[in-house]
Design a protein around this motif. Structure first.
Motif, PDB file in Angstrom:
ATOM      1  N   ASP A  46       0.812  -1.210   0.000  1.00 18.64           N
ATOM      2  CA  ASP A  46       0.000   0.000   0.000  1.00 18.64           C
ATOM      3  C   ASP A  46       0.854   1.272   0.000  1.00 18.64           C
ATOM      4  N   ASN A  47       2.147   1.126  -0.246  1.00  9.49           N
ATOM      5  CA  ASN A  47       3.042   2.285  -0.358  1.00  9.49           C
ATOM      6  C   ASN A  47       3.836   2.164  -1.645  1.00  9.49           C
ATOM      7  N   LYS A  48       3.863   3.259  -2.403  1.00 11.37           N
ATOM      8  CA  LYS A  48       4.659   3.232  -3.631  1.00 11.37           C
ATOM      9  C   LYS A  48       6.069   3.739  -3.324  1.00 11.37           C
ATOM     10  N   PRO A  49       7.028   3.401  -4.172  1.00 11.14           N
ATOM     11  CA  PRO A  49       8.410   3.842  -3.921  1.00 11.14           C
ATOM     12  C   PRO A  49       8.520   5.373  -3.887  1.00 11.14           C
ATOM     13  N   VAL A  50       9.462   5.855  -3.085  1.00 15.18           N
ATOM     14  CA  VAL A  50       9.760   7.299  -2.976  1.00 15.18           C
ATOM     15  C   VAL A  50      11.261   7.477  -3.182  1.00 15.18           C
ATOM     16  N   PHE A  51      11.616   8.377  -4.105  1.00 22.40           N
ATOM     17  CA  PHE A  51      13.024   8.615  -4.409  1.00 22.40           C
ATOM     18  C   PHE A  51      13.661   9.440  -3.307  1.00 22.40           C
ATOM     19  N   VAL A  52      14.816   9.043  -2.857  1.00 23.29           N
ATOM     20  CA  VAL A  52      15.631   9.777  -1.877  1.00 23.29           C
ATOM     21  C   VAL A  52      16.755  10.493  -2.600  1.00 23.29           C
ATOM     22  N   VAL A  53      17.361   9.800  -3.532  1.00 25.88           N
ATOM     23  CA  VAL A  53      18.441  10.366  -4.355  1.00 25.88           C
ATOM     24  C   VAL A  53      18.086  10.115  -5.805  1.00 25.88           C
ATOM     25  N   ILE A  82      13.143   4.376  -1.763  1.00 30.29           N
ATOM     26  CA  ILE A  82      12.740   3.509  -0.657  1.00 30.29           C
ATOM     27  C   ILE A  82      11.245   3.241  -0.753  1.00 30.29           C
ATOM     28  N   ASP A  83      10.801   2.091  -0.116  1.00 36.02           N
ATOM     29  CA  ASP A  83       9.370   1.704  -0.101  1.00 36.02           C
ATOM     30  C   ASP A  83       9.001   1.365   1.333  1.00 36.02           C
ATOM     31  N   ASN A  84       7.952   2.001   1.833  1.00 40.27           N
ATOM     32  CA  ASN A  84       7.575   1.838   3.236  1.00 40.27           C
ATOM     33  C   ASN A  84       7.030   0.445   3.547  1.00 40.27           C
ATOM     34  N   ASP A  85       6.716  -0.342   2.498  1.00 40.79           N
ATOM     35  CA  ASP A  85       6.240  -1.702   2.721  1.00 40.79           C
ATOM     36  C   ASP A  85       7.412  -2.591   3.115  1.00 40.79           C
ATOM     37  N   SER A  86       7.128  -3.870   3.192  1.00 38.95           N
ATOM     38  CA  SER A  86       8.177  -4.813   3.591  1.00 38.95           C
ATOM     39  C   SER A  86       8.170  -6.013   2.641  1.00 38.95           C
ATOM     40  N   GLY A  87       9.250  -6.752   2.748  1.00 41.48           N
ATOM     41  CA  GLY A  87       9.323  -7.965   1.921  1.00 41.48           C
ATOM     42  C   GLY A  87       9.375  -7.631   0.447  1.00 41.48           C
ATOM     43  N   ASP A 128       8.192  -1.301  -7.502  1.00 37.89           N
ATOM     44  CA  ASP A 128       8.331  -2.389  -6.528  1.00 37.89           C
ATOM     45  C   ASP A 128       7.799  -3.699  -7.131  1.00 37.89           C
ATOM     46  N   LEU A 129       8.014  -4.786  -6.401  1.00 38.55           N
ATOM     47  CA  LEU A 129       7.602  -6.123  -6.872  1.00 38.55           C
ATOM     48  C   LEU A 129       6.350  -6.600  -6.156  1.00 38.55           C
ATOM     49  N   GLY A 130       5.561  -5.676  -5.674  1.00 37.00           N
ATOM     50  CA  GLY A 130       4.348  -6.053  -4.949  1.00 37.00           C
ATOM     51  C   GLY A 130       3.335  -6.754  -5.834  1.00 37.00           C
ATOM     52  N   GLN A 131       2.512  -7.543  -5.194  1.00 36.82           N
ATOM     53  CA  GLN A 131       1.455  -8.278  -5.884  1.00 36.82           C
ATOM     54  C   GLN A 131       0.132  -8.030  -5.167  1.00 36.82           C
ATOM     55  N   PRO A 132      -1.006  -7.982  -5.854  1.00 40.75           N
ATOM     56  CA  PRO A 132      -1.122  -8.313  -7.283  1.00 40.75           C
ATOM     57  C   PRO A 132      -0.723  -7.177  -8.206  1.00 40.75           C
ATOM     58  N   ASP A 133      -0.721  -5.926  -7.703  1.00 45.51           N
ATOM     59  CA  ASP A 133      -0.374  -4.772  -8.538  1.00 45.51           C
ATOM     60  C   ASP A 133       0.846  -4.100  -7.936  1.00 45.51           C
ATOM     61  N   SER A 134       1.838  -3.940  -8.788  1.00 45.69           N
ATOM     62  CA  SER A 134       3.033  -3.237  -8.311  1.00 45.69           C
ATOM     63  C   SER A 134       2.819  -1.729  -8.421  1.00 45.69           C
ATOM     64  N   LEU A 135       3.563  -0.958  -7.617  1.00 47.68           N
ATOM     65  CA  LEU A 135       3.497   0.504  -7.613  1.00 47.68           C
ATOM     66  C   LEU A 135       4.848   1.071  -8.061  1.00 47.68           C
ATOM     67  N   SER A 194      -8.303   5.059   3.665  1.00 44.73           N
ATOM     68  CA  SER A 194      -7.483   5.520   2.547  1.00 44.73           C
ATOM     69  C   SER A 194      -6.148   4.826   2.520  1.00 44.73           C
ATOM     70  N   LYS A 195      -5.691   4.350   3.669  1.00 44.59           N
ATOM     71  CA  LYS A 195      -4.390   3.688   3.704  1.00 44.59           C
ATOM     72  C   LYS A 195      -4.450   2.341   3.009  1.00 44.59           C
ATOM     73  N   HIS A 196      -5.561   1.641   3.209  1.00 46.67           N
ATOM     74  CA  HIS A 196      -5.693   0.295   2.634  1.00 46.67           C
ATOM     75  C   HIS A 196      -6.248   0.414   1.231  1.00 46.67           C
ATOM     76  N   HIS A 197      -5.452   0.896   0.342  1.00 44.29           N
ATOM     77  CA  HIS A 197      -5.946   1.124  -1.008  1.00 44.29           C
ATOM     78  C   HIS A 197      -5.725  -0.081  -1.905  1.00 44.29           C
ATOM     79  N   ILE A 198      -5.098  -1.096  -1.407  1.00 42.70           N
ATOM     80  CA  ILE A 198      -4.910  -2.338  -2.198  1.00 42.70           C
ATOM     81  C   ILE A 198      -5.541  -3.485  -1.424  1.00 42.70           C
ATOM     82  N   ILE A 199      -6.501  -4.176  -2.029  1.00 44.40           N
ATOM     83  CA  ILE A 199      -7.202  -5.285  -1.353  1.00 44.40           C
ATOM     84  C   ILE A 199      -6.553  -6.589  -1.783  1.00 44.40           C
ATOM     85  N   GLN A 200      -6.042  -7.327  -0.810  1.00 42.91           N
ATOM     86  CA  GLN A 200      -5.484  -8.648  -1.101  1.00 42.91           C
ATOM     87  C   GLN A 200      -6.515  -9.703  -0.746  1.00 42.91           C
ATOM     88  N   GLU A 201      -6.579 -10.752  -1.576  1.00 39.80           N
ATOM     89  CA  GLU A 201      -7.589 -11.801  -1.380  1.00 39.80           C
ATOM     90  C   GLU A 201      -6.965 -13.002  -0.678  1.00 39.80           C
TER      91      GLU A 201
END
Length: 1051
Positions: free
Chosen positions: A668-675, A701-706, A755-762, A956-963
């Motif tokens: 639920d977090n997309k990458p943010v550029f630092v540099v 960086i991406d605030n998610d994990s894994g 990112d490599l998130g599933q089902p939809d990457s950001l 609003s934070k949970h904008h990606i629903i995982q099944e």
């Protein structure tokens, strides 16, 4: 040779035809008076039985003589060989064929049965009795007196009484001799039309009564047999006075018929004779010739005066059907007249049929004993029915008076075989009294009956029969050993030893049971446990004492009744469930399965959560756990409580299990550029840089994990000359080829971090500006070029060849410097304010991320990394930069749905925390040998499957629903440091790897190259912002203390 072959084939065919018919006749010729044990014939050879096709015989071939009880047979037969021999009984043809006309052949008949039944046939043997010369001819009297008139002419003939010889043919009378005839008389022999030899006395010289009135001589009679036999009689001739006319019969031969029931005195016939003489010489005297049989003389009377023949005694056609009466008419002379009267006695139905039983199976005390297993067509006796009457009166039929399993099968005329017609059963009928009836065809018909007794011998042909083929019984578990369960009984329709029954357990009977052989009492010899075995099914046998014994089986079904002797059993002592943080309220967390080995109410388990936990609910019956809260992994990563299972027994039993619910990250977090920090920053690239040199490193960086935080970099725009390339993992931008003069100037690259998130990457994009030049003398001018370059389409590449004197853009540069300064001051101010207000919240977020399931937290070891501006490029360190989202929530938002003002700050996390952690091989906090509970739930769980759907509005934070999958599988753990599952569920750890929610194939987590410092940008900006970031070192480095490092970002 062909003739012999044809003869052999004919003999074989004849034998087959005879074999199929089942009845044969064979004729033999024997002489009377034969001594004992003389071989007459061989049935085996004479009937060609050796040519009969081979058959499987139950017993050897046997020949059995069938004769009437009480008769003395004249012959005997060897049962094994079929050889026929004479017996000690005298064979007397004259006795056997008494009353038969002399020239008729004499026969003796017997029947022989050929056994066994497979080749059975009945053979009628007819013995032609040949006459031998065992009787001498005899005259009717030893003294013969005749009278001869004295005036008899020479060669006159006078009949003498004929001699009688019982023998026939050549053995009969053949010759007469006159002894001492004194030359006055001679003897001649004439043969009658009937073939009889009659002696006649011949006068050879004139007689003179006055001279001699009596002559005495001897007459000798001889037969033709060998040795020759003879006898003599005295012939006394008286010379009488003359009578020269002989009587004459009107008819020389008369044939009459008379019924056999003609009364005594009935007239048979009237004879008429005349004599030409007169007076006494014309008086005719009628009399029977001495050749008339004594029977005829007994039955008929001849009136000597009238010549009337009448019935003297009752006639019997069966005794003799015809009689020859030779009647002589004499006037006293020497030559009487002759007339033959043939009397035919006609039949009347005056004889009842006779039944003659000749046993093939020898009776015992007049009763035939027959096994009940006798096959069909077993021959019992030969029944011969006779009727002395003739024609229709003598035509006899034989039958039984009621339905019996026997039949009469005709074999010869008036002969029947009594044989079995159906299978016998001793148990239904033990003996039969068969009434045989014989009736003739006369009017009215006459009949005769005879009884034949047959007793059946019991065979062991009935197996025992259980009173119940299926024996069902119930017994409570925990019984006392030796408890009597039931009594098994069976019956046997046989008798005696064949009906004695023994009871046995079948080979499939378990050792828990015992069966008394004599009484049939079934007992349980061991304590039964329903949880180990609820039903026992085995066979019991009933065996009789017959030879051979017969056995019947029955099925025993023992049902063990339940007692509440077991507590509910959780499949695991500890359950771990993994749920996505976006799981809605009242969704399905997981399923707990509890079993109770008991049955019925004793196994009805009710589930409940202990300690009044209101965050979760559990269905008392299905075990489905649902949340009453919304999850936020950043706030709390796991929940622990205990579940109680209690059965419904009268005295209930219960047990508990620990449940841990782990919250899994959602992309639920997309990458943010630092540099670079913004689209307006730039980096100087000297033209002398060698190809392959890293000229800049992009960091996001991406605030998610894994896998949701794993990033890939790519250039998606700009780079019109293709001068640069980027490493998708590290973000390193390298020079592809040597720079030339035309390459000098500003180069714009549009870099994408995905990112490599599933089902939809950001993803996010940023402009990377690379200024190719020897030096950077006027930073303000370059900023202005960057700003202009942003407004130019990405396909254009803005180049500047002369940067030494940008006098015409001086005003623009001043404006850019002022705008940049204001921006930096504003960023610093907002950062300071937010950090002051949100420092506790930031620390809580950091702590929650540290306390994840996969990384062991160590809040005591911290390092503060300070980013400082550097002039020299460094290799990227082991740093993972993440953004901390600072949120400001509205006070009236109860569901955590809030409008946020966010400021993304770069936070430096030590790479060892994630990068060096081997996600594919390193054990996590679960046991490696724990059972696959996901497989258990997919295959064995009786609970229903659940499809998780959104049930509550998402913030609003949970904008990606995982099944979730159909079953959210738990993982049971007994310690925090060992793995206990290899589940296939996306939310459980499989060999300590972390698959993301809906991956179709395994995805490996690629870590970035370690980076402890951020490259310092070569920009003319002098302002430096120092951010203090707390990171945690990797778990292996326990010895290191806390340290803080400050990092400087260029703006």
């Amino acid at each position: 040779m062909d003739l012999l072959s044809g003869t052999y084939i004919f003999a074989v065919l004849l034998a087959c035809v005879v074999f199929q018919s089942g009845a044969q006749e064979k004729n033999y010729t024997i002489r009377e008076e034969m001594p004992e044990n003389v071989l007459i014939g061989d049935l085996l050879k004479d009937l060609n039985l050796s040519l009969i096709p081979d058959k499987s015989l139950t017993t050897p071939m046997q020949f059995k003589l069938v004769y009437k009880t009480g008769d003395v047979p004249l012959i005997r037969i060897e049962e094994g060989t079929g050889e026929i021999f004479t017996t000690g009984a005298r064979i007397d043809r004259e006795k056997l064929c008494a009353g038969i006309i002399v020239d008729t052949r004499c026969f003796y008949e017997v029947e022989v049965a050929v056994l066994p039944d497979e080749i059975f046939r009945l053979v009628k043997i007819r013995f032609l009795i040949e006459d031998i010369n065992d009787n001498a001819p005899l005259f009717p009297a030893t003294v013969i007196n005749i009278s001869i008139p004295e005036n008899s002419a020479i060669n006159s003939r006078y009949a003498l009484p004929a001699a009688i010889d019982p023998d026939t043919g050549i053995n009969g009378v053949q010759n007469y001799q006159l002894i001492k005839g004194q030359n006055i008389f001679g003897l001649d022999i004439i043969e009658t039309p009937e073939g009889e030899k009659m002696p006649q006395l011949i006068v050879q010289k004139e007689l003179d009564r006055e001279e001699k009135d009596t002559y005495v001589m001897k007459v000798k009679v001889e037969d033709g047999g060998f040795p020759q036999r003879s006898s003599t009689a005295i012939l006394q001739v008286s010379v009488a006075d003359t009578n020269d006319n002989h009587p004459v019969f009107k008819e020389g031969e008369i044939e009459v018929s008379i019924p056999e029931n003609a009364p005594v005195g009935s007239s048979v016939t009237q004879l008429h004779a005349t004599d030409a003489d007169i007076g006494e010489n014309a008086r005719i005297h009628f009399y029977f010739s001495n050749l008339v049989s004594s029977m005829a003389k007994r039955l008929f009377y001849l009136n000597s005066t009238t010549g009337l023949i009448t019935v003297k005694e009752p006639l019997d056609r069966e005794e003799s059907s015809n009689h020859k009466l030779l009647v002589l008419a004499s006037d006293g002379g020497l030559m009487p007249a002759r007339a033959m009267v043939l009397v035919n006695v006609t039949d009347v139905n005056d004889n009842v049929p006779l039944i003659d039983i000749r046993y093939i199976i020898n009776p015992i005390n007049g009763t035939v004993v027959l096994s009940e297993n006798a096959p069909l067509n077993t021959k019992i006796a030969l029944i011969t029915v006779t009727d002395k009457d003739a024609d229709h009166n003598g035509r006899v039929t034989c039958f039984t008076d009621h339905e019996v399993p026997f039949r009469l099968r005709p074999v010869f005329s008036n002969q029947f075989l009594l044989e079995t017609a159906a299978y016998l059963d001793y148990e239904s009928t033990r003996e039969y009294a068969i009434k045989l009836l014989a009736a003739d065809a006369g009017k009215p018909p006459l009949n005769q009956s005879s009884m034949l007794l047959i007793k059946l011998k019991d065979e062991n042909d009935n197996a025992p029969v259980f009173t119940q083929p299926l024996i069902s019984l119930s017994v409570p578990e925990n019984n006392s050993p030796g408890t009597q369960l039931t009594k098994i009984s069976a019956t046997d329709a046989d008798t005696g030893h064949n009906a004695e029954i023994h009871y046995l357990l079948g080979v499939d009977a378990p050792s828990e049971f015992n069966l008394d052989h004599r009484t049939g009492i079934l007992t349980a010899v061991k304590k039964l446990d329903r949880e180990k075995e609820e039903k026992y099914s085995f066979t019991v046998l009933a065996k009789d004492n017959g030879m051979p014994s017969l056995i019947t089986n029955a099925t025993v079904l023992v049902t063990v009744l339940d007692q509440n002797d077991n507590s509910p059993i959780f499949t695991h002592n500890e359950y771990n469930f993994y749920v996505p943080e976006n799981l809605p309220r009242h969704g399905t967390v997981g399923l707990i399965t509890v079993t109770d080995p008991d049955y019925g109410e004793n196994s009805a388990v009710t589930l409940s959560i202990l300690d009044a936990n209101d965050d979760f609910t559990i269905d008392p019956q299905t075990g489905v756990i649902r949340p009453n809260i919304s999850f936020d992994r950043e706030k709390q990563e796991s929940y622990t409580f205990y579940v109680k299972a209690e059965d419904g027994g009268r005295v209930s039993h219960s047990s508990t299990a620990k449940v841990t619910i782990n919250v899994v990250d959602v992309n639920d977090n997309k990458p943010v550029f630092v540099v670079p920090p913004s689209n307006y920053s730039f980096e100087l690239v000297p033209p002398s840089t060698n190809p392959g040199t890293v000229v800049f490193t992009v960091v996001a960086i991406d605030n998610d994990s894994g896998m949701n935080a794993e990033l890939h970099y790519s250039i998606v725009g700009g780079n019109t000359k293709g001068l640069f390339m980027i490493d998708q993992t590290t973000g390193n931008i390298t020079l592809k080829e040597k720079c030339i003069l035309a390459d000098l100037g500003l180069h714009k690259l549009i870099v994408k971090a995905k990112d490599l998130g599933q089902p939809d990457s950001l993803f996010s994009v940023i402009n990377v500006n690379l200024f190719v030049n020897e030096s950077m003398t006027n930073a303000t001018l370059i900023y202005e070029l960057v700003r202009k370059n942003i407004e130019i389409p990405v396909t254009q590449n803005v180049e500047t060849t002369d940067t030494s004197s940008p006098s015409s853009d001086y005003v623009k540069i001043v404006v850019a410097i002022v705008a940049g300064t204001i921006t930096v001051i504003l960023v610093i101010f907002i950062t300071a304010v937010v950090r002051c207000r949100q420092s506790p919240h930031l620390k809580a977020v950091q702590k929650n991320k540290q306390n994840s399931e996969w990384v062991t937290p160590n809040p005591e070891n911290r390092q503060m990394m300070m980013l400082k501006k550097k002039k020299k490029k460094h290799t990227p360190k082991n740093l993972l930069l993440n953004f901390v989202t600072i949120e400001e929530a509205k006070a009236d938002d109860a569901d955590n749905d809030r409008n946020t003002v966010t400021l993304d700050l770069p936070i430096e996390l030590e790479e060892q925390t994630m990068g060096k952690y081997n996600w594919g091989t390193t054990p996590t906090t679960f046991k490696p040998d724990s059972p696959d509970l996901a497989q258990h739930y997919k295959s064995a769980s009786p609970q229903p499957a659940f499809q998780i759907q959104p049930e509550t509005p998402l913030n609003s934070k949970h904008h990606i629903i995982q099944e979730l999958p159909l079953d959210n599988t738990f993982v049971g753990c007994d310690s925090i440091s060992k793995c206990s599952s290899s589940s296939s569920d996306p939310y459980s750890v499989s060999e300590c790897s972390y698959p993301v929610t809906t991956f179709k194939i395994p995805v490996s987590v690629h870590t970035r190259l370690p980076m402890k410092e951020v490259l310092r940008s070569h920009t003319p900006m002098k302002e430096t912002i120092t951010v203090e970031i707390w990171t945690h070192p990797q778990p292996q480095r326990k010895s290191e203390g806390k340290r803080a490092v400050k990092h400087s970002f260029l703006d």
